[in-house]
Motif scaffolding. Sequence first.
Motif, mmCIF file in Angstrom:
data_model
loop_
_atom_site.group_PDB
_atom_site.id
_atom_site.type_symbol
_atom_site.label_atom_id
_atom_site.label_comp_id
_atom_site.label_asym_id
_atom_site.label_seq_id
_atom_site.Cartn_x
_atom_site.Cartn_y
_atom_site.Cartn_z
ATOM 1 N N GLN A 223 0.920 -1.317 -0.012
ATOM 2 C CA GLN A 223 -0.078 0.026 0.184
ATOM 3 C C GLN A 223 0.989 1.073 -0.052
ATOM 4 O O GLN A 223 0.572 2.225 -0.728
ATOM 5 N N GLN A 224 1.891 1.089 0.910
ATOM 6 C CA GLN A 224 2.857 2.510 0.664
ATOM 7 C C GLN A 224 3.696 2.589 -0.422
ATOM 8 O O GLN A 224 3.763 3.708 -1.083
ATOM 9 N N GLU A 225 3.978 1.418 -0.998
ATOM 10 C CA GLU A 225 4.622 1.692 -2.515
ATOM 11 C C GLU A 225 3.569 2.219 -3.459
ATOM 12 O O GLU A 225 3.919 2.701 -4.178
ATOM 13 N N GLN A 226 2.417 1.722 -3.441
ATOM 14 C CA GLN A 226 1.301 2.305 -4.276
ATOM 15 C C GLN A 226 1.115 3.807 -4.363
ATOM 16 O O GLN A 226 1.103 4.670 -5.203
ATOM 17 N N LEU A 227 1.006 4.056 -3.050
ATOM 18 C CA LEU A 227 1.147 5.497 -2.565
ATOM 19 C C LEU A 227 2.411 6.359 -3.302
ATOM 20 O O LEU A 227 2.013 7.399 -3.956
ATOM 21 N N ASP A 228 3.544 5.864 -3.016
ATOM 22 C CA ASP A 228 4.727 6.439 -3.712
ATOM 23 C C ASP A 228 4.503 6.425 -5.203
ATOM 24 O O ASP A 228 5.001 7.393 -5.988
ATOM 25 N N TYR A 229 4.098 5.244 -5.877
ATOM 26 C CA TYR A 229 4.003 5.470 -7.281
ATOM 27 C C TYR A 229 3.173 6.367 -7.773
ATOM 28 O O TYR A 229 3.244 6.927 -8.668
ATOM 29 N N ALA A 230 1.865 6.498 -7.082
ATOM 30 C CA ALA A 230 0.871 7.287 -7.514
ATOM 31 C C ALA A 230 1.505 8.875 -7.412
ATOM 32 O O ALA A 230 1.269 9.776 -8.332
ATOM 33 N N LYS A 231 2.250 9.103 -6.240
ATOM 34 C CA LYS A 231 3.058 10.332 -6.255
ATOM 35 C C LYS A 231 3.850 10.588 -7.285
ATOM 36 O O LYS A 231 3.977 11.687 -8.073
ATOM 37 N N TYR A 232 4.647 9.427 -7.968
ATOM 38 C CA TYR A 232 5.376 9.698 -9.217
ATOM 39 C C TYR A 232 4.634 9.874 -10.503
ATOM 40 O O TYR A 232 5.059 10.842 -11.258
ATOM 41 N N LEU A 233 3.334 9.201 -10.458
ATOM 42 C CA LEU A 233 2.575 9.591 -11.665
ATOM 43 C C LEU A 233 2.134 10.856 -11.761
ATOM 44 O O LEU A 233 2.069 11.485 -12.777
ATOM 45 N N ARG A 235 3.746 13.396 -10.453
ATOM 46 C CA ARG A 235 4.998 14.316 -10.973
ATOM 47 C C ARG A 235 5.133 14.161 -12.555
ATOM 48 O O ARG A 235 5.679 15.007 -13.212
ATOM 49 N N LEU A 236 4.955 12.889 -13.067
ATOM 50 C CA LEU A 236 5.398 12.420 -14.307
ATOM 51 C C LEU A 236 4.275 13.326 -15.312
ATOM 52 O O LEU A 236 4.490 13.992 -16.397
ATOM 53 N N GLY A 237 3.146 13.445 -14.743
ATOM 54 C CA GLY A 237 2.011 13.963 -15.574
ATOM 55 C C GLY A 237 2.148 15.518 -15.431
ATOM 56 O O GLY A 237 2.095 16.126 -16.550
ATOM 57 N N GLN A 238 2.644 16.003 -14.598
ATOM 58 C CA GLN A 238 2.845 17.489 -14.400
ATOM 59 C C GLN A 238 4.216 17.833 -15.365
ATOM 60 O O GLN A 238 4.124 18.858 -16.068
ATOM 61 N N PHE A 239 4.971 16.935 -15.336
ATOM 62 C CA PHE A 239 6.142 16.966 -16.232
ATOM 63 C C PHE A 239 5.902 17.116 -17.608
ATOM 64 O O PHE A 239 6.305 18.040 -18.366
ATOM 65 N N ASN A 240 5.021 16.265 -17.928
ATOM 66 C CA ASN A 240 4.521 15.930 -19.468
ATOM 67 C C ASN A 240 3.669 17.369 -19.932
ATOM 68 O O ASN A 240 3.728 17.722 -21.043
ATOM 69 N N THR A 241 2.894 17.879 -18.884
ATOM 70 C CA THR A 241 2.188 19.117 -19.097
ATOM 71 C C THR A 241 3.123 20.257 -19.347
ATOM 72 O O THR A 241 2.880 21.042 -20.232
ATOM 73 N N ASP A 242 4.090 20.449 -18.611
ATOM 74 C CA ASP A 242 5.221 21.393 -18.553
ATOM 75 C C ASP A 242 5.773 21.381 -19.826
ATOM 76 O O ASP A 242 5.937 22.374 -20.631
ATOM 77 N N ARG A 243 6.473 20.244 -20.064
ATOM 78 C CA ARG A 243 7.203 20.070 -21.513
ATOM 79 C C ARG A 243 6.219 20.319 -22.706
ATOM 80 O O ARG A 243 6.660 20.893 -23.350
ATOM 81 N N GLY A 244 4.933 19.740 -22.751
ATOM 82 C CA GLY A 244 3.997 20.470 -23.832
ATOM 83 C C GLY A 244 3.872 21.720 -23.913
ATOM 84 O O GLY A 244 3.772 22.278 -25.150
ATOM 85 N N PHE A 245 3.838 22.391 -22.793
ATOM 86 C CA PHE A 245 3.595 23.725 -22.548
ATOM 87 C C PHE A 245 4.678 24.597 -23.225
ATOM 88 O O PHE A 245 4.812 25.339 -24.306
#
Length: 445
Positions: A223-233, A235-245
């Motif tokens: 469960q804790q690993e899934q929480l960490d992975y969700a946080k990574y996703l 960050r990755l989504g925000q990175f892709n948004t910023d990169r696209g912009f």
Amino acid sequence: MAYTYDDFVKAANQSGLMGQFSQDDLNLAQKYPEFGLSVLSLKKDYNNAATAEQRLLANQAANELRKSYGNYSGGADGGSLRLESKLNRRADDLLGQIGSFGSFSYDEAPTYENAFAQQQKDLLDRILNREDFSWSKETDPQWSSYKKSYLREGDRATANALAQASAASGGRPSSYAVNAATQAGDYYATKLNDVIPTLYQQAYERYLDEYNMKLKDLNAVNQQEQLDYAKYLDRLGQFNTDRGFAYQNYADDYDRLRSQLADVQGQDQIDYARYLDEASRQQTAQDSIRSQVDAILAAGGSPSANLVSESGYSSEYVKALEDAYRKQEAEKAAKKSGSGGGGTMSLTTAKAMAKEGQFTDTVLNTLRKAGFTDDYIAQVYGYTGFGTGRDKLGYDEDEGIFTWNGRRYNSPEALAEDLDRANLTDAEKATISRRLKASGFNITF
């Protein structure tokens, strides 16, 4: 015959004059190969000229040709100055920005590393590879405790039963007393054996509890690993948004430069077309003034400075012609003096007749003796080796140049326009059409 830029480059290299062309001459020759070949011919005249006057005339003719294409001059030797519209500098700047724009770049994308990977592996390994359940009363500490307790109570019950039975028989042990004591001991032995299933069940429940605890530990870690992975996703989504912009901004800036360049080039074409229209009107007016200057010079006179300025001729060019005319007149006078006034044609008369297209042997001999080359006679008076008057026409296939009525033309369209304005007679038109067809052109005028 249509010429290419490669034809020009080959001819220029063969003549050894390629290095004498300015970059602007080369640029214009790339667009109009016939221009390059015409300038090359004039450069040959310039380099082969025997006198300063002949070099000046060749250079003047080359500059006139340049002006007819782009309103620029080649300077005193044909190799300097620059053709540049008012928007060229801005276009060059934009092209430089586009060329150095560079490729799109951005920070590296975030990566994910499972901090619980080893714990998950260890816990899962202990769950999947756990030992099978087994139980032995001999190894169960509770069995040992129960055994001691029940044996002690059995011994006590046996002793009590024996004592009570002996007392009832007067203090003497009897078979009854022994049986009573044995039965009391057996009772506790039976109770001890009855505890075995309970101890087994308790051991099994402890085994299951331990298994379930390990599962809970694994679930908590997962469960804790899934929480960490969700946080990574996230960050990755925000990175892709910023990169696209950022990429959209990059693409917008690049498109903006290209759009500005297209606007500048479009406006430059409009300005150039307007310039050509205005240059054509000015050229027509200037041709009229030049005709006056030519007539004055042909008559041996000196045109006014104002008339020379309006004609576009340089004062050096006019001065060279005046000097040449005086020299020719002097030579003519000397010949007359030496031969008693024998019948040679004057240079003034020869020039006047050449201007009218009357190229008799006497006219040509007089002009040639005065230092005029056939190329110069063709350039200034339109001599092509045949014809008289306005029906004479020449075409230099190597250079793609038409000559008519003392003028040179780089295209059949330009020639046709002047023919339309010339009010030619039907006979003159028929003669010119016949000569055009002989050169491979079918022009209606």
